[in-house]
Motif scaffolding. Structure first.
Motif, mmCIF file in Angstrom:
data_model
loop_
_atom_site.group_PDB
_atom_site.id
_atom_site.type_symbol
_atom_site.label_atom_id
_atom_site.label_comp_id
_atom_site.label_asym_id
_atom_site.label_seq_id
_atom_site.Cartn_x
_atom_site.Cartn_y
_atom_site.Cartn_z
ATOM 1 N N ILE A 199 10.492 4.261 11.222
ATOM 2 C CA ILE A 199 9.132 3.622 10.649
ATOM 3 C C ILE A 199 9.194 3.581 9.214
ATOM 4 O O ILE A 199 9.440 4.793 8.900
ATOM 5 N N VAL A 200 8.938 2.587 8.457
ATOM 6 C CA VAL A 200 8.793 2.649 7.012
ATOM 7 C C VAL A 200 7.695 1.822 6.494
ATOM 8 O O VAL A 200 7.260 0.882 7.065
ATOM 9 N N SER A 201 6.823 2.546 5.823
ATOM 10 C CA SER A 201 5.473 2.178 4.818
ATOM 11 C C SER A 201 6.021 2.096 3.312
ATOM 12 O O SER A 201 6.423 2.995 2.996
ATOM 13 N N CYS A 202 5.965 0.967 2.857
ATOM 14 C CA CYS A 202 6.541 0.566 1.590
ATOM 15 C C CYS A 202 5.587 0.070 0.653
ATOM 16 O O CYS A 202 4.798 -1.058 0.896
ATOM 17 N N PRO A 203 5.289 0.810 -0.515
ATOM 18 C CA PRO A 203 4.515 -0.092 -1.583
ATOM 19 C C PRO A 203 5.232 -1.382 -2.196
ATOM 20 O O PRO A 203 6.552 -1.423 -1.800
ATOM 21 N N GLU A 204 4.610 -1.918 -2.939
ATOM 22 C CA GLU A 204 5.371 -3.382 -3.554
ATOM 23 C C GLU A 204 5.155 -2.787 -5.132
ATOM 24 O O GLU A 204 4.153 -2.770 -5.673
ATOM 25 N N TYR A 205 6.455 -2.973 -5.727
ATOM 26 C CA TYR A 205 6.431 -2.554 -6.938
ATOM 27 C C TYR A 205 7.190 -4.004 -7.825
ATOM 28 O O TYR A 205 8.260 -4.246 -7.526
ATOM 29 N N ALA A 206 6.296 -4.509 -8.624
ATOM 30 C CA ALA A 206 6.957 -5.554 -9.346
ATOM 31 C C ALA A 206 7.541 -6.661 -8.619
ATOM 32 O O ALA A 206 8.658 -7.251 -8.623
ATOM 33 N N HIS A 207 6.882 -7.139 -7.402
ATOM 34 C CA HIS A 207 7.427 -8.019 -6.221
ATOM 35 C C HIS A 207 8.695 -7.109 -5.546
ATOM 36 O O HIS A 207 9.175 -8.184 -5.040
ATOM 37 N N GLY A 208 8.930 -5.978 -5.409
ATOM 38 C CA GLY A 208 10.045 -5.782 -5.035
ATOM 39 C C GLY A 208 9.927 -4.434 -4.117
ATOM 40 O O GLY A 208 8.591 -3.609 -4.413
ATOM 41 N N HIS A 265 2.017 -1.106 7.137
ATOM 42 C CA HIS A 265 1.691 -1.609 5.708
ATOM 43 C C HIS A 265 0.332 -1.020 5.319
ATOM 44 O O HIS A 265 -0.813 -0.874 6.106
ATOM 45 N N ALA A 266 0.112 -0.375 4.328
ATOM 46 C CA ALA A 266 -1.109 0.018 3.907
ATOM 47 C C ALA A 266 -1.726 -0.632 2.855
ATOM 48 O O ALA A 266 -2.955 -0.431 2.175
ATOM 49 N N SER A 267 -1.193 -1.907 2.641
ATOM 50 C CA SER A 267 -1.742 -2.848 1.503
ATOM 51 C C SER A 267 -1.556 -4.379 2.030
ATOM 52 O O SER A 267 -0.573 -4.711 2.691
ATOM 53 N N PRO A 268 -2.587 -5.222 2.113
ATOM 54 C CA PRO A 268 -2.493 -6.529 2.383
ATOM 55 C C PRO A 268 -1.532 -7.518 1.416
ATOM 56 O O PRO A 268 -1.354 -8.647 1.686
#
Length: 177
Positions: free
Chosen positions: A73-82, A109-112
């Motif tokens: 399972i991966v939970s990933c933020p978004e940095y500069a659209h990536g 996901h922790a962010s919509p």
């Protein structure tokens, strides 16, 4: 007992993605054990010249953890659209191995607002031949919340149930393969 490894793509101490994967580990349903991989920041930069017998010990630990897991399972933020570089680096260490091939994987996901990273990460996961599970998306809106708020949100009954439901359906997907 299913062994699932959960990876946060964030290195931040107060990461909402890390809080979410920790909640997955705390709320695993019977028959599932979720282990949080928290060594992302210790991995050396991927270099194909360092594979095989030259694989660094820290990278070997990641490779073994994914190889021995029944699912990822991966939970990933978004940095500069990536996708953050640290997470991409970890995935690069798995590319030429069999660890990912056919391995069930689920994104949470922790962010919509992480839509670009979600799409990019799904493409990377599929390209690596993980078996991406799209059956139950788990999104808990934690963006911009401080640690006490994050803890309270993740402890809410509806979110605990959502976490357990997502893990249960992912476990069913793993068992059906």
């Amino acid at each position: 007992m299913l062994n699932i490894i959960a990876i946060s793509g964030s290195l931040r101490v107060a990461s909402t993605n890390s809080a979410l994967v920790a909640a997955l580990a705390r709320n695993a349903p019977p028959g599932c054990q979720v282990t949080v991989y928290d060594r992302l920041g210790h991995l050396p930069i991927f270099n194909p010249d360092d594979e095989g017998e030259r694989t660094p010990p820290e990278a070997a630990l990641l490779i073994d953890a994914v190889t021995n897991a029944d699912g990822v399972i991966v939970s990933c933020p978004e940095y500069a659209h990536g996708v953050p570089g640290g997470l991409k680096n970890a995935l690069d260490w798995l590319v030429s191995r069999d660890a990912a091939v056919g391995k069930p994987a689920m994104l949470v996901h922790a962010s919509p607002r992480s839509l670009f990273a979600r799409s990019a990460l799904a493409e990377i996961i599929r390209t690596m031949s993980f078996a991406l599970y799209d059956g139950a998306e788990l999104e808990v809106g934690l963006l911009g919340k401080k640690a006490p708020e994050v803890a309270a949100i993740l402890a809410e009954a509806e979110n605990v149930l959502a976490v357990r439901k997502a893990l249960t359906t992912f476990a069913d997907f793993i068992r059906s393969r």
